[in-house]
Scaffold this active site. Structure first.
Site, short mmCIF file in Angstrom:
data_model
loop_
_atom_site.label_atom_id
_atom_site.label_comp_id
_atom_site.label_asym_id
_atom_site.label_seq_id
_atom_site.Cartn_x
_atom_site.Cartn_y
_atom_site.Cartn_z
N SER A 110 0.80 -1.22 0.00
CA SER A 110 0.00 0.00 0.00
C SER A 110 0.83 1.27 0.00
O SER A 110 0.31 2.34 -0.27
CB SER A 110 -0.91 0.00 1.22
N HIS A 147 14.22 -10.20 14.95
CA HIS A 147 13.45 -9.47 13.94
C HIS A 147 12.79 -8.25 14.56
O HIS A 147 12.12 -8.37 15.59
CB HIS A 147 12.36 -10.38 13.34
N GLU A 171 13.02 -2.88 3.39
CA GLU A 171 12.29 -1.63 3.10
C GLU A 171 13.11 -0.39 3.45
O GLU A 171 12.57 0.66 3.75
CB GLU A 171 10.92 -1.57 3.80
N GLU A 206 17.38 -5.50 1.87
CA GLU A 206 16.47 -5.98 0.83
C GLU A 206 16.41 -4.87 -0.22
O GLU A 206 17.13 -4.91 -1.20
CB GLU A 206 15.11 -6.28 1.43
N GLU A 251 10.13 -13.06 -1.92
CA GLU A 251 8.85 -13.20 -1.21
C GLU A 251 7.65 -12.85 -2.09
O GLU A 251 6.56 -13.39 -1.88
CB GLU A 251 8.86 -12.32 0.04
#
Ligand code: NOJ
Ligand code: CA
Length: 709
Positions: free
Chosen positions: A194, A417, A488, A506, A512
């Site tokens: 989004s 994480h 991100e 990434e 993914e």
């Protein structure tokens, strides 16, 4: 209009100053700097006498100081120097990197205010870097940059590999078109996440990879972006009748419309142009790393490459969930998690983690990543809110202490994480506690994530504030001896040289997407090395063996767009010192012979040979493992089946080696028969040239060792 006018008059205007010239050490690249009569600097770049960049403007736009852009004068002669060193990256594709360039520093002054800018050019055998430096003076201390006049005038309608300009996301598949045919709005087909928004129909991201009709490979990018926004490009499609295209810059503004807050002495990042008539040279270039500063971390002994597994793919394929329960409207500090009813699907349980630890230990993996271990996943996404996660409280079914002891007893590390859901402010407030918690519990690596719109509201992932945030995280992590793998984040620009604990990122469309969207087309992995990977390692998460998702969800059309053999080859073609074996242990157990390659492949290298490559078509790379007499080869192709010739002349002469070839079967293809592979053992030496067939979106992986595995 203005640009058109200037370009039209340039031959006359450019007479104001004798062109100043700078050549690469081998003489192949030649930069010329000129000055318009009005006071605007221009440059050109040639490679073996072919134009790479034609007359292009230089300059920055300083708020409330128009003269700084339009009316400059050079006030002393340039200074020239040569630099030649070799240095050793902590982790890397090669053991030693040569950093050899000629430098020219040209000082300019605003004719109106006397403020100074020094344009610094460094020209290497593989390309050009230049940046703007601002010395401190009494009237030049604090200022705001609103943009740059930096321009790249491209003399031809080159074939271009691009993704749409978007200040919040780089998770797009690449599109290939002529410069004149770029239409960034096409990216709207890929709004699976989004936070995507296209800047303008002519906006593209960097690295921008191009190929000219006369066979030049040109890569436009930047290096050492720190405390400054990331550069996007606008392709000026207007043709002035001379066939040129002008690429201009675009930067994410902050909430009040400013681009970069500067305090002298300071400088912009390096703007870079890597060029060669061989595609392989683009992949071998170390210019981006060379334009970054040496390591600021003195003791780097704790920074290690690793191979890891994780409670991760099962979350993406929908087998298990990040969230522990299905309650909504969560305020994390007001929930008694022990009273909440579990949903029965939670992935990160103590038992499941132990199962992964066992599997990792048995197969020689270094680490296990666990996502969904901490409270907050019930409504983490889409609410643009603070305090989604606290990064220190586990769900009731995840026993941090017990798992840490268990992992330590098996010689396996757990990877932490931290999903921030875009709330960087929340993360900054809690970062010290979070890293202390990690240290106390034996974690030495963290995967961070920034899914969603950014808080501080009004900021973009690619803006100055967020770029600085990503660096603050890496620097703070280094204080705790923690390695960072950021998702991100803005795409890397070689900063792993300076902050080697920022081990991977990434910052592109990873594997993914194949689990839950139309995925990554077969050519994707043949373009990434020429684009995203130019700035540093990518956590692409290869190694998916169960290719089609209807295995998990009957009727699903989603799938990985490669063969199984190509998933193996990616461990070599997609450089990262942090490599995931991304599939479930259960799937690796189904194919133990193919899994052997992932177990064997190295993650840190003495040397790399780009044997053959063409962006969008194929990549064939060989590497030698760090401090070991083991070599690995990876070859991948796009949707076209292909024959590849592997020349083993990178091996030491006069010895025989045992090589294991992991290949597509003759009837394999990414869509029809993706999991069909064959394994053959052969003896090779430095004279061997072996032909292999790759299926549609197929691959070949080879491991080579004296005496054999
Ligand atoms: C997106 C990341 O790329 C992915 O690896 C992660 O699992 C999710 N965010 C959740 O944090
Ligand atoms: Ca992502």
């Amino acid at each position: 209009m203005k640009t058109r006018f200037l370009l039209f008059l340039l031959p006359v205007l450019a007479l104001a100053m004798h062109a100043q010239e700078l050549k690469s050490p081998n003489g192949n690249l030649r930069l010329e700097l000129m000055m318009s009569r009005g006071g605007i600097p221009y440059y050109t770049l040639n490679y073996k006498d072919k134009p790479v960049v034609k007359e292009s403007r230089l300059g920055v736009i300083v708020k409330d100081d128009a003269g700084f852009t339009e009316k400059l004068s050079q006030f002393t002669d340039p200074t020239f120097s040569e630099f030649n060193e070799t240095w050793q990256p902590v982790l890397g594709e090669v053991k030693e990197i040569r950093n050899h360039y000629n430098e020219m520093k040209v000082p300019f002054k605003s004719m109106e205010t006397g403020k100074e800018v020094v344009i610094v050019f460094r020209i290497f055998n593989d390309g050009l870097g230049f940046r703007y430096e601002f010395p401190e003076s009494e009237n030049q201390r604090y200022f705001i940059i609103m943009g740059e006049k930096t321009e790249f005038t491209i003399p031809g309608d080159h074939k271009t590999f691009w993704i749409p300009g978007d200040y919040d996301s780089n998770e797009y598949p690449y599109m290939t078109s002529k410069l004149s045919e770029i239409d960034a709005e096409k990216g709207q087909d890929y709004f699976e996440i989004s936070t995507k928004k296209i800047i303008a129909p002519n906006a593209v991201q960097t690295p921008l990879m191009m190929k000219s009709e006369d066979g030049l490979y040109i890569n436009i990018f930047e290096a050492a972006v720190e405390d400054y926004p990331v550069m996007h490009l606008l392709v000026n499609r207007e043709d002035y009748g001379d066939g040129n295209f002008s690429l201009t810059t675009s930067f994410a503004p902050d909430g009040v419309g400013n681009v970069a807050y500067m305090q002298a002495p300071c400088h912009t990042p390096w703007r870079t142009i890597i060029v060669s008539d061989r595609a392989e040279d683009i992949l071998a270039s170390k210019m981006i790393l060379n334009l970054n500063e040496p390591s600021k971390i003195e003791d780097v002994s704790w920074i290690k490459s690793s191979k890891y597994l994780g409670i991760w793919w099962e979350l993406h394929v929908g087998k298990a969930s990040w969230n522990y329960s299905d309650i909504g409207n969560v305020k994390i500090d007001r929930v008694d998690w022990h009273k909440v009813k579990p949903n029965g699907k939670h992935g990160a349980t103590t038992d499941r983690t132990k199962y992964y630890i066992d599997f990792a230990a048995k197969n020689g993996f270094d680490a296990v990543l666990v996502e969904g271990w901490n409270i907050g996943w019930e409504d983490w996404f889409g609410h643009w809110k603070e305090d989604v996660f606290d990064f220190v409280t586990p769900y009731p079914d995840f026993d941090v202490k017990a798992l840490q002891e268990y992992a330590a007893s098996k010689g396996v590390k757990l990877i932490m994480h931290h999903e921030t859901s875009g709330s960087a402010t929340n993360y900054e407030r809690r970062m010290d506690d979070a890293f202390r918690f990690m240290t106390e519990n034996g974690y030495d690596a963290v995967k961070t994530g920034y899914v969603g719109r950014i808080i501080p509201r009004g900021e973009f992932h690619d803006g100055q504030w967020m770029v600085s945030h990503f660096y603050r995280v890496a620097k703070k992590a280094a204080e705790y001896k923690i390695m960072v793998n950021s998702h991100e984040s803005h795409r890397p620009t070689g900063q792993s040289r300076t902050y080697p604990n920022w081990i991977a990122a990434e910052a592109a469309r990873g594997n993914e997407f194949n689990a839950w969207s139309r995925g990554n087309p077969p050519e994707h992995e043949t373009i990434l090395p020429f684009t995203r990977l130019m700035g540093g390692a990518m956590d692409y998460t290869p190694g998916i063996f169960q290719i089609k998702m209807d295995y998990y969800t009957p009727g699903s059309k989603f799938q990985v767009h490669t063969t199984l053999a190509k998933q193996l080859a990616l461990y070599v073609t997609m450089y990262s010192p942090l490599q995931m074996a991304a599939d479930l242990p259960e799937n690796y157990e189904r194919f133990p012979d193919a899994f052997q390659f992932i177990k064997d492949v190295a993650t840190d290298w003495d040397n790399t040979w780009v044997l053959s490559a063409e962006p969008g078509d194929w990549v064939l790379i060989a590497r030698k493992a760090k401090n070991k007499n083991e070599w690995f080869v990876g070859g991948i192709t796009d949707e076209n089946p292909r024959e590849m010739e592997i020349n083993f002349n990178f091996l030491p002469a006069g010895k025989d080696f045992n090589a294991i070839f992991y290949m597509d079967t003759d009837d394999a293809s990414w869509d029809k028969n993706p999991m069909k592979y064959k394994i053959e053992t052969r003896t090779v030496n430095s004279n061997s040239v072996i032909k292999v067939k790759l299926a549609s979106s197929g691959g070949v992986a080879v491991s080579v060792k004296q005496g054999g595995y």
